[in-house]
Design a protein around this motif. Sequence first.
Motif, PDB file in Angstrom:
ATOM      1  N   GLY A   2      -3.660  -5.681  -3.510  1.00 24.13           N
ATOM      2  CA  GLY A   2      -3.399  -4.324  -4.014  1.00 24.13           C
ATOM      3  C   GLY A   2      -2.353  -3.843  -2.962  1.00 24.13           C
ATOM      4  O   GLY A   2      -2.118  -4.409  -2.073  1.00 24.13           O
ATOM      5  N   SER A   3      -1.661  -2.797  -3.475  1.00 18.72           N
ATOM      6  CA  SER A   3      -0.433  -2.332  -2.869  1.00 18.72           C
ATOM      7  C   SER A   3      -0.410  -0.923  -3.074  1.00 18.72           C
ATOM      8  O   SER A   3      -0.958  -0.531  -4.152  1.00 18.72           O
ATOM      9  CB  SER A   3       0.993  -3.173  -3.199  1.00 18.72           C
ATOM     10  OG  SER A   3       1.276  -3.019  -4.490  1.00 18.72           O
ATOM     11  N   TYR A   4       0.309  -0.254  -1.959  1.00 19.58           N
ATOM     12  CA  TYR A   4       0.438   1.225  -2.187  1.00 19.58           C
ATOM     13  C   TYR A   4       1.672   1.869  -1.678  1.00 19.58           C
ATOM     14  O   TYR A   4       1.840   1.306  -0.735  1.00 19.58           O
ATOM     15  CB  TYR A   4      -0.808   1.929  -1.639  1.00 19.58           C
ATOM     16  CG  TYR A   4      -0.758   3.634  -1.966  1.00 19.58           C
ATOM     17  CD1 TYR A   4      -1.217   3.981  -3.076  1.00 19.58           C
ATOM     18  CD2 TYR A   4      -0.443   4.317  -0.849  1.00 19.58           C
ATOM     19  CE1 TYR A   4      -1.146   5.383  -3.389  1.00 19.58           C
ATOM     20  CE2 TYR A   4      -0.336   5.463  -1.069  1.00 19.58           C
ATOM     21  CZ  TYR A   4      -0.828   6.213  -2.412  1.00 19.58           C
ATOM     22  OH  TYR A   4      -0.929   7.479  -2.405  1.00 19.58           O
ATOM     23  N   ARG A   5       2.364   2.458  -2.598  1.00 19.74           N
ATOM     24  CA  ARG A   5       3.909   3.058  -2.078  1.00 19.74           C
ATOM     25  C   ARG A   5       3.672   4.289  -1.395  1.00 19.74           C
ATOM     26  O   ARG A   5       3.223   5.151  -2.020  1.00 19.74           O
ATOM     27  CB  ARG A   5       4.844   3.120  -3.268  1.00 19.74           C
ATOM     28  CG  ARG A   5       5.175   1.920  -3.928  1.00 19.74           C
ATOM     29  CD  ARG A   5       6.177   2.349  -4.803  1.00 19.74           C
ATOM     30  NE  ARG A   5       6.730   1.097  -5.644  1.00 19.74           N
ATOM     31  CZ  ARG A   5       7.528   0.947  -6.432  1.00 19.74           C
ATOM     32  NH1 ARG A   5       8.181   2.025  -7.039  1.00 19.74           N
ATOM     33  NH2 ARG A   5       7.890  -0.235  -7.191  1.00 19.74           N
ATOM     34  N   THR A   6       3.916   4.348  -0.138  1.00 24.26           N
ATOM     35  CA  THR A   6       3.743   5.562   0.824  1.00 24.26           C
ATOM     36  C   THR A   6       5.240   6.042   1.118  1.00 24.26           C
ATOM     37  O   THR A   6       6.384   5.083   0.867  1.00 24.26           O
ATOM     38  CB  THR A   6       3.038   5.206   2.020  1.00 24.26           C
ATOM     39  OG1 THR A   6       3.896   4.487   2.960  1.00 24.26           O
ATOM     40  CG2 THR A   6       1.777   4.562   1.764  1.00 24.26           C
ATOM     41  N   VAL A   7       5.387   7.211   1.779  1.00 22.77           N
ATOM     42  CA  VAL A   7       6.697   7.733   2.186  1.00 22.77           C
ATOM     43  C   VAL A   7       7.182   6.731   3.135  1.00 22.77           C
ATOM     44  O   VAL A   7       8.540   6.691   3.648  1.00 22.77           O
ATOM     45  CB  VAL A   7       6.633   8.970   2.823  1.00 22.77           C
ATOM     46  CG1 VAL A   7       6.153  10.119   1.456  1.00 22.77           C
ATOM     47  CG2 VAL A   7       5.775   9.201   3.777  1.00 22.77           C
ATOM     48  N   GLN A   8       6.423   6.031   4.067  1.00 21.52           N
ATOM     49  CA  GLN A   8       6.880   5.151   5.098  1.00 21.52           C
ATOM     50  C   GLN A   8       7.468   3.682   4.430  1.00 21.52           C
ATOM     51  O   GLN A   8       8.116   2.879   5.129  1.00 21.52           O
ATOM     52  CB  GLN A   8       5.692   4.667   5.954  1.00 21.52           C
ATOM     53  CG  GLN A   8       5.030   5.917   6.454  1.00 21.52           C
ATOM     54  CD  GLN A   8       5.749   6.533   6.987  1.00 21.52           C
ATOM     55  OE1 GLN A   8       6.955   6.308   7.740  1.00 21.52           O
ATOM     56  NE2 GLN A   8       5.739   8.083   7.236  1.00 21.52           N
ATOM     57  N   GLY A   9       6.906   3.445   3.100  1.00 20.07           N
ATOM     58  CA  GLY A   9       7.199   1.997   2.568  1.00 20.07           C
ATOM     59  C   GLY A   9       6.085   1.527   1.830  1.00 20.07           C
ATOM     60  O   GLY A   9       4.917   2.291   1.918  1.00 20.07           O
ATOM     61  N   GLU A  10       6.002   0.221   1.470  1.00 15.95           N
ATOM     62  CA  GLU A  10       4.888  -0.175   0.833  1.00 15.95           C
ATOM     63  C   GLU A  10       4.034  -0.867   1.872  1.00 15.95           C
ATOM     64  O   GLU A  10       4.153  -1.667   2.411  1.00 15.95           O
ATOM     65  CB  GLU A  10       5.576  -1.400  -0.298  1.00 15.95           C
ATOM     66  CG  GLU A  10       4.163  -1.871  -1.189  1.00 15.95           C
ATOM     67  CD  GLU A  10       4.717  -2.491  -2.332  1.00 15.95           C
ATOM     68  OE1 GLU A  10       5.127  -2.105  -3.399  1.00 15.95           O
ATOM     69  OE2 GLU A  10       4.998  -3.887  -2.070  1.00 15.95           O
ATOM     70  N   ILE A  11       2.497  -0.548   1.211  1.00 14.31           N
ATOM     71  CA  ILE A  11       1.625  -1.099   2.245  1.00 14.31           C
ATOM     72  C   ILE A  11       0.923  -2.225   1.142  1.00 14.31           C
ATOM     73  O   ILE A  11       0.572  -1.960  -0.108  1.00 14.31           O
ATOM     74  CB  ILE A  11       0.217  -0.324   2.468  1.00 14.31           C
ATOM     75  CG1 ILE A  11       1.031   0.944   3.562  1.00 14.31           C
ATOM     76  CG2 ILE A  11      -0.897  -0.873   3.200  1.00 14.31           C
ATOM     77  CD1 ILE A  11      -0.048   1.907   3.759  1.00 14.31           C
ATOM     78  N   SER A  12       0.554  -3.568   1.565  1.00 17.00           N
ATOM     79  CA  SER A  12      -0.102  -4.383   0.730  1.00 17.00           C
ATOM     80  C   SER A  12      -1.155  -5.176   1.458  1.00 17.00           C
ATOM     81  O   SER A  12      -1.264  -5.228   2.728  1.00 17.00           O
ATOM     82  CB  SER A  12       1.000  -5.364   0.427  1.00 17.00           C
ATOM     83  OG  SER A  12       1.316  -6.110   1.212  1.00 17.00           O
ATOM     84  N   SER A  13      -1.950  -5.546   0.511  1.00 13.49           N
ATOM     85  CA  SER A  13      -3.396  -6.279   1.139  1.00 13.49           C
ATOM     86  C   SER A  13      -3.860  -7.345   0.172  1.00 13.49           C
ATOM     87  O   SER A  13      -4.016  -7.147  -0.861  1.00 13.49           O
ATOM     88  CB  SER A  13      -4.526  -5.236   1.517  1.00 13.49           C
ATOM     89  OG  SER A  13      -5.615  -6.072   1.744  1.00 13.49           O
ATOM     90  N   PHE A  14      -3.844  -8.420   0.740  1.00 15.75           N
ATOM     91  CA  PHE A  14      -4.291  -9.410  -0.171  1.00 15.75           C
ATOM     92  C   PHE A  14      -5.288 -10.435   0.457  1.00 15.75           C
ATOM     93  O   PHE A  14      -4.952 -11.011   1.674  1.00 15.75           O
ATOM     94  CB  PHE A  14      -3.120 -10.404  -0.791  1.00 15.75           C
ATOM     95  CG  PHE A  14      -3.515 -11.590  -1.367  1.00 15.75           C
ATOM     96  CD1 PHE A  14      -4.487 -11.800  -2.280  1.00 15.75           C
ATOM     97  CD2 PHE A  14      -2.897 -12.843  -1.081  1.00 15.75           C
ATOM     98  CE1 PHE A  14      -4.709 -12.883  -2.970  1.00 15.75           C
ATOM     99  CE2 PHE A  14      -3.393 -14.165  -1.606  1.00 15.75           C
ATOM    100  CZ  PHE A  14      -4.044 -14.119  -2.586  1.00 15.75           C
ATOM    101  N   TRP A  15      -6.496 -10.710  -0.103  1.00 12.41           N
ATOM    102  CA  TRP A  15      -7.526 -11.405   0.753  1.00 12.41           C
ATOM    103  C   TRP A  15      -8.101 -12.229  -0.122  1.00 12.41           C
ATOM    104  O   TRP A  15      -8.104 -12.080  -1.418  1.00 12.41           O
ATOM    105  CB  TRP A  15      -8.721 -10.410   1.444  1.00 12.41           C
ATOM    106  CG  TRP A  15      -9.565  -9.677   0.552  1.00 12.41           C
ATOM    107  CD1 TRP A  15      -9.285  -8.397   0.194  1.00 12.41           C
ATOM    108  CD2 TRP A  15     -10.482 -10.391  -0.103  1.00 12.41           C
ATOM    109  NE1 TRP A  15     -10.143  -8.149  -0.819  1.00 12.41           N
ATOM    110  CE2 TRP A  15     -11.090  -9.064  -1.109  1.00 12.41           C
ATOM    111  CE3 TRP A  15     -11.260 -11.467  -0.363  1.00 12.41           C
ATOM    112  CZ2 TRP A  15     -12.164  -9.200  -2.045  1.00 12.41           C
ATOM    113  CZ3 TRP A  15     -12.401 -11.650  -1.387  1.00 12.41           C
ATOM    114  CH2 TRP A  15     -12.705 -10.290  -1.903  1.00 12.41           C
ATOM    115  N   LYS A  16      -8.479 -13.553   0.335  1.00 13.20           N
ATOM    116  CA  LYS A  16      -9.162 -14.568  -0.460  1.00 13.20           C
ATOM    117  C   LYS A  16     -10.172 -15.198   0.423  1.00 13.20           C
ATOM    118  O   LYS A  16      -9.909 -15.566   1.652  1.00 13.20           O
ATOM    119  CB  LYS A  16      -8.281 -15.263  -1.178  1.00 13.20           C
ATOM    120  CG  LYS A  16      -7.511 -16.437  -0.429  1.00 13.20           C
ATOM    121  CD  LYS A  16      -6.555 -17.278  -1.091  1.00 13.20           C
ATOM    122  CE  LYS A  16      -5.541 -18.172  -0.159  1.00 13.20           C
ATOM    123  NZ  LYS A  16      -4.835 -19.154  -0.905  1.00 13.20           N
TER     124      LYS A  16
END
Length: 289
Positions: free
Chosen positions: A213-227
């Motif tokens: 998943g990823s989320y665009r914030t005012v700081q920039g994009e946050i992303s998370s990927f786990w497996k």
Amino acid sequence: NLFSKDIGDHETLDPKPEALNAACFYYHHALLAGKFAGILGRQKDSLYYDSLAGKIREAILAKYYDAATGAFDNGTESAQLFGLWYGLSPDNARSLAWLKQSFEKKNWHLSTGIFSTKMLFDVLRRNDLNEWAYRIANQRDFPGWGYMIARGATTLWETWAFPETGPSRNHPMFGSVDEWFYRSLAGISALSPGFKEFEIKPQPAGDLTWARGSYRTVQGEISSFWKKNGAGFQLSVSVPPNSRALIYVPCAPEVAVYESGKAVVISRYEKGYAVVETGSGNYSFSVLK
């Protein structure tokens, strides 16, 4: 110090705990008024509304809480979630146990309405009970999101049952399941306004082996990927510029965590996680169980 009339938990499948709902919303508004007054520097008003909120809480517990069972009002999923979401229960574990019984009675189907459906995912995330959330969200028959899809829905309905007439077939009411994808499965949650500080705390559940998943914030994009990788676990995250993050890596206590093959400093171990503090950058964490 109580109100008893309001919309109630609209579209709940159980009898509405309307009076409890109204009292909780009154409590909510008193808390907000106290916070707003504090922000505005109006100390006298802030103290007044904080005191009022305390009186409302006492009145709710006196009238709607059963200390012997941990149940609120009529003991439905909706009633329990209201009590737990607002942090009203003097015995959180006992109230959660009653909530579990409520789910079990319905074979792990929800019966929640417009408000308690949102509260459901918040309560289970805060208590590290994502297995419950996954089991409920993954139901394929009535009532639930899987049932909507099976009936051909391409947008969310206003009701759990198919709305033949009247209720909307394109409604945000039960859309909090999307928030669950981001905050529980991907694990992305703000710790301060604008995501200047945030956490990534994935909560793997069920038979899932990965989530992204990823989320665009005012700081920039946050992303998370786990497996899950055999006996190990991998978590890749992106922290945008001018941000700080707490990264929760699922692992047993005292197990080493590596980032790009190098051992990292663990801030603490907490309820099945190793917590790592980071600044901006791209990171790849791994654990060998």
